[in-house]
Design a protein around this motif. Structure first.
Motif, mmCIF file in Angstrom:
data_model
loop_
_atom_site.group_PDB
_atom_site.id
_atom_site.type_symbol
_atom_site.label_atom_id
_atom_site.label_comp_id
_atom_site.label_asym_id
_atom_site.label_seq_id
_atom_site.Cartn_x
_atom_site.Cartn_y
_atom_site.Cartn_z
ATOM 1 N N ASN A 7 0.839 -1.190 0.000
ATOM 2 C CA ASN A 7 0.000 0.000 0.000
ATOM 3 C C ASN A 7 0.877 1.243 0.000
ATOM 4 O OD1 ASN A 7 -2.755 -1.151 0.305
ATOM 5 N ND2 ASN A 7 -1.927 -1.920 2.236
ATOM 6 N N VAL A 8 0.380 2.312 -0.555
ATOM 7 C CA VAL A 8 1.043 3.606 -0.455
ATOM 8 C C VAL A 8 0.534 4.261 0.824
ATOM 9 C CG1 VAL A 8 1.393 5.850 -1.533
ATOM 10 C CG2 VAL A 8 1.168 3.807 -2.959
ATOM 11 N N VAL A 9 1.448 4.522 1.748
ATOM 12 C CA VAL A 9 1.046 5.050 3.051
ATOM 13 C C VAL A 9 1.684 6.402 3.316
ATOM 14 C CG1 VAL A 9 0.745 2.726 3.984
ATOM 15 C CG2 VAL A 9 2.926 3.896 4.289
ATOM 16 N N ASP A 10 1.067 7.163 4.175
ATOM 17 C CA ASP A 10 1.640 8.414 4.634
ATOM 18 C C ASP A 10 2.778 8.099 5.598
ATOM 19 O OD1 ASP A 10 1.499 10.705 6.980
ATOM 20 O OD2 ASP A 10 1.210 11.529 4.978
ATOM 21 N N GLY A 17 1.177 6.811 8.825
ATOM 22 C CA GLY A 17 0.972 5.402 8.502
ATOM 23 C C GLY A 17 -0.369 5.117 7.852
ATOM 24 N N ALA A 18 -1.150 6.149 7.614
ATOM 25 C CA ALA A 18 -2.467 5.969 7.000
ATOM 26 C C ALA A 18 -2.321 5.529 5.550
ATOM 27 C CB ALA A 18 -3.265 7.277 7.064
ATOM 28 N N VAL A 19 -3.161 4.599 5.120
ATOM 29 C CA VAL A 19 -3.132 4.108 3.743
ATOM 30 C C VAL A 19 -3.744 5.172 2.825
ATOM 31 C CG1 VAL A 19 -3.985 2.367 2.144
ATOM 32 C CG2 VAL A 19 -3.236 1.690 4.434
ATOM 33 N N LEU A 20 -2.947 5.626 1.863
ATOM 34 C CA LEU A 20 -3.419 6.620 0.909
ATOM 35 C C LEU A 20 -3.924 5.986 -0.376
ATOM 36 C CD1 LEU A 20 -0.556 9.277 1.287
ATOM 37 C CD2 LEU A 20 -2.816 9.306 2.350
ATOM 38 N N TYR A 21 -3.339 4.835 -0.719
ATOM 39 C CA TYR A 21 -3.718 4.198 -1.986
ATOM 40 C C TYR A 21 -3.378 2.715 -1.939
ATOM 41 C CZ TYR A 21 -3.515 2.846 -6.909
ATOM 42 O OH TYR A 21 -3.698 2.196 -8.106
ATOM 43 N N SER A 22 -4.299 1.895 -2.412
ATOM 44 C CA SER A 22 -4.071 0.451 -2.525
ATOM 45 C C SER A 22 -4.038 0.095 -4.010
ATOM 46 C CB SER A 22 -5.182 -0.333 -1.824
ATOM 47 O OG SER A 22 -5.176 -0.063 -0.436
ATOM 48 N N PRO A 23 -2.894 -0.359 -4.517
ATOM 49 C CA PRO A 23 -2.757 -0.644 -5.949
ATOM 50 C C PRO A 23 -3.494 -1.906 -6.363
ATOM 51 C CG PRO A 23 -0.757 -1.241 -4.788
ATOM 52 C CD PRO A 23 -1.649 -0.581 -3.785
ATOM 53 N N PRO A 24 -3.587 -2.175 -7.651
ATOM 54 C CA PRO A 24 -4.266 -3.384 -8.141
ATOM 55 C C PRO A 24 -3.621 -4.654 -7.571
ATOM 56 C CG PRO A 24 -3.794 -1.882 -9.944
ATOM 57 C CD PRO A 24 -3.085 -1.342 -8.755
ATOM 58 N N VAL A 25 -4.397 -5.717 -7.534
ATOM 59 C CA VAL A 25 -3.893 -6.981 -6.994
ATOM 60 C C VAL A 25 -2.820 -7.546 -7.932
ATOM 61 C CG1 VAL A 25 -6.033 -7.494 -5.788
ATOM 62 C CG2 VAL A 25 -5.718 -8.303 -8.140
ATOM 63 N N ALA A 26 -1.926 -8.354 -7.372
ATOM 64 C CA ALA A 26 -0.782 -8.871 -8.111
ATOM 65 C C ALA A 26 -1.199 -9.688 -9.334
ATOM 66 C CB ALA A 26 0.093 -9.712 -7.184
ATOM 67 N N GLY A 27 -2.322 -10.386 -9.229
ATOM 68 C CA GLY A 27 -2.766 -11.228 -10.331
ATOM 69 C C GLY A 27 -3.134 -10.459 -11.588
ATOM 70 N N GLN A 28 -3.313 -9.139 -11.491
ATOM 71 C CA GLN A 28 -3.673 -8.319 -12.644
ATOM 72 C C GLN A 28 -2.471 -7.655 -13.312
ATOM 73 O OE1 GLN A 28 -6.448 -5.513 -10.929
ATOM 74 N NE2 GLN A 28 -8.196 -6.893 -11.209
ATOM 75 N N LEU A 29 -1.295 -7.796 -12.707
ATOM 76 C CA LEU A 29 -0.155 -6.991 -13.140
ATOM 77 C C LEU A 29 0.297 -7.288 -14.568
ATOM 78 C CD1 LEU A 29 1.988 -6.818 -9.871
ATOM 79 C CD2 LEU A 29 0.456 -5.091 -10.839
ATOM 80 N N ASP A 30 0.339 -8.558 -14.947
ATOM 81 C CA ASP A 30 0.782 -8.889 -16.304
ATOM 82 C C ASP A 30 -0.120 -8.234 -17.348
ATOM 83 O OD1 ASP A 30 2.992 -10.365 -15.559
ATOM 84 O OD2 ASP A 30 1.910 -12.269 -15.518
ATOM 85 N N ASP A 31 -1.424 -8.346 -17.156
ATOM 86 C CA ASP A 31 -2.367 -7.745 -18.110
ATOM 87 C C ASP A 31 -2.264 -6.227 -18.101
ATOM 88 O OD1 ASP A 31 -3.296 -10.190 -18.944
ATOM 89 O OD2 ASP A 31 -5.017 -10.209 -17.581
ATOM 90 N N LEU A 32 -2.137 -5.650 -16.916
ATOM 91 C CA LEU A 32 -2.068 -4.192 -16.818
ATOM 92 C C LEU A 32 -0.788 -3.646 -17.444
ATOM 93 C CD1 LEU A 32 -3.503 -3.540 -13.246
ATOM 94 C CD2 LEU A 32 -4.527 -2.897 -15.434
ATOM 95 N N ALA A 53 4.312 17.523 -1.261
ATOM 96 C CA ALA A 53 2.909 17.402 -0.852
ATOM 97 C C ALA A 53 1.980 17.595 -2.044
ATOM 98 C CB ALA A 53 2.591 18.411 0.248
ATOM 99 N N GLN A 54 2.297 18.580 -2.889
ATOM 100 C CA GLN A 54 1.463 18.832 -4.065
ATOM 101 C C GLN A 54 1.555 17.667 -5.056
ATOM 102 O OE1 GLN A 54 3.453 20.990 -2.639
ATOM 103 N NE2 GLN A 54 2.312 22.878 -2.248
ATOM 104 N N TYR A 55 2.725 17.058 -5.140
ATOM 105 C CA TYR A 55 2.928 15.900 -6.010
ATOM 106 C C TYR A 55 2.023 14.755 -5.567
ATOM 107 C CZ TYR A 55 5.696 12.131 -8.303
ATOM 108 O OH TYR A 55 6.127 11.063 -9.049
ATOM 109 N N ALA A 56 2.021 14.482 -4.263
ATOM 110 C CA ALA A 56 1.168 13.415 -3.734
ATOM 111 C C ALA A 56 -0.307 13.749 -3.934
ATOM 112 C CB ALA A 56 1.472 13.189 -2.256
ATOM 113 N N LYS A 57 -0.662 15.021 -3.711
ATOM 114 C CA LYS A 57 -2.061 15.422 -3.879
ATOM 115 C C LYS A 57 -2.512 15.294 -5.329
ATOM 116 C CE LYS A 57 -2.640 18.584 0.035
ATOM 117 N NZ LYS A 57 -2.844 19.996 0.450
ATOM 118 N N ALA A 58 -1.597 15.538 -6.267
ATOM 119 C CA ALA A 58 -1.966 15.426 -7.680
ATOM 120 C C ALA A 58 -2.391 13.996 -8.007
ATOM 121 C CB ALA A 58 -0.793 15.857 -8.563
#
Length: 439
Positions: A213-216, A220-235, A310-315
């Motif tokens: 997860n992408v955390v602060d 330590g708060a979760v900011l973003y949860s990326p796609p599951v590993a099983g989708q990575l090849d297709d993505l 901070a602005q980069y993360a907010k974007a």
């Protein structure tokens, strides 16, 4: 950093004509002007609604309806990979400026004096490598990092290894800029970026678990949860399809905008256990170089981002929280490129002035251009010393040429030699200024 508030959904019964009729002339003007020149996120419009004595959700519904011209961009049929792209005036102005300045016929003395291009390129690749690594936590100073790169010194710690890796990655994409994006090449690039810095992970391999997860970093708060590993090849196949311009669109998408979206997607897909941000920023350079924007390799965009983290993360977050509207991320990066271009212009102007001043001072000497630049740096900081390897890397010349330059200055009494281990150092003599001035 607190995760931005997700934007309200526009009610299906929202009456846009009635909303516009309810605005006074100034509000009407600001609605379209700010949407076209600022493209604010919901939080800014919410505060403006308070000033106008208006329901914030009502104002936001009006803003979103005014953005009805957005184009839809579907990268993959998997959920979460349909995006919106808008082209307000602020975007068009930046893109026009960059088309006029980053490529085409300006390659040559108009922007960078031809005799200085190799030196500026080496310096800029180093600057980008340092800043991009510092963005990901590399804890060292720019001066120490540049000394390491110029002297080919082995990294002393994890942070220095990150910077060296990034420098090698930047050189790699310059050497491979004509080649198409493939999963194997992206894995190779990430392996270069993460060499000797991973713990328990193999460089150049996709993550195999879903516990990333992408955390602060502070909360330590979760900011973003990326796609599951099983989708990575297709993505990543879909990613390469887009990055190679093989995804057919029904509308024109400017190459610089595409490059920024490539940057975004690598962070959004987050395919690797580590190094996704550094890989994303390097791929952005690769894409623009492939499309003829040659001046970008002389600019350090990450140095601008480093000062606005901070602005980069907010974007990123504003895009995710507002119906995958990439316009926020695009505008932030366009602003960063513009600042990097301005920094480059100022740097070249300053260095050109310094060089002319040094040439004036040394006009009756027989020093060559490289020696004059070394003396110029020495006059600005008398604590400097040089090595053959450093001069070789600094100017992109052979070992023998660098050695001849330094020995020549030593023979004229400006430097004295001191051996440290297997390395010869050239230090300024106490009276070096008198020798330079011929006194």
């Amino acid at each position: 950093m607190n995760k931005p508030e997700r934007v309200p959904i526009v009610p299906r019964n929202f009456n846009y004509a009635e909303f516009l009729a309810s605005l006074n002339n100034e509000q009407f003007r600001l609605l379209f002007e700010l949407n076209d020149t600022k493209y604010h996120y919901y939080d800014k419009w919410k505060y403006l609604a308070s000033d106008w004595g208006m329901d914030p959700q009502q104002l936001w519904a009006g803003v979103k309806t005014a953005r009805i011209g957005q184009k839809s961009l579907t990268i993959s049929q998997l959920p979460g990979f349909s995006f919106k792209v808008n082209t307000p005036t602020v975007v068009q102005e930046y893109l026009h400026t960059f088309d006029m300045n980053l490529g085409g016929n300006l390659q040559g003395d108009t922007v960078i004096p031809s005799e200085d291009q190799d030196r500026y390129l080496i310096s800029s690749l180093m600057e980008e490598a340092i800043a991009s690594s510092q963005l990901e936590g590399a804890a060292t100073t720019r001066k120490v990092a540049k000394e390491m790169l110029e002297n080919n010194r082995k990294p002393r710690n994890h942070s220095e290894q990150m910077i060296l890796n990034n420098y090698e990655a930047m050189k790699w994409i310059v050497a491979h800029k004509e080649e198409p994006f493939t999963i194997d090449r992206i894995k190779t690039l990430q392996a270069i970026i993460t060499k000797d810095t991973l713990y328990g992970e193999e460089p150049g391999t996709f993550r195999t678990t879903d516990d990333f997860n992408v955390v602060d970093v502070q909360t330590g708060a979760v900011l973003y949860s990326p796609p599951v590993a099983g989708q990575l090849d297709d993505l990543m196949k879909a990613f390469c399809n887009f990055a190679n311009d093989d995804l057919k669109l029904s509308f024109f998408l400017h190459p610089i905008t595409r490059g920024i979206i490539v940057h975004f997607l690598m962070g959004y897909i987050h395919p690797f256990p580590d190094g996704n941000g550094r890989t994303a920023r390097t791929l952005f350079y690769w894409y623009l170089l492939k499309h003829g924007y040659w001046l970008i390799e002389y600019m350090s965009v990450s140095r601008i981002i480093l000062h606005s983290k901070a602005q980069y993360a907010k974007a990123y977050l504003h895009t995710e929280q507002d119906d995958n509207d990439l316009t926020y991320f695009i505008i932030y990066n366009l602003k960063s490129i513009d600042k990097a271009l301005d920094e480059l212009r100022q740097y070249i102007k300053r260095k050109t002035t310094e060089k002319q001043n040094a040439l004036t001072l040394l006009r009756h000497t027989n020093f060559n251009e490289r020696q004059i630049i070394l003396l110029q740096e020495l006059m600005q900081d008398s604590t400097l010393f040089f090595t053959v390897q450093q001069v070789q890397n600094k100017f992109g010349v052979s070992n023998q040429t660098a050695r001849n330059d330094l020995n020549g200055l030593a023979e004229q009494g400006i430097f004295e030699k001191r051996r440290t281990g297997h390395r010869m150092q050239f230090l300024p003599r106490p009276d070096f200024m008198k020798k330079i001035q011929g006194k």
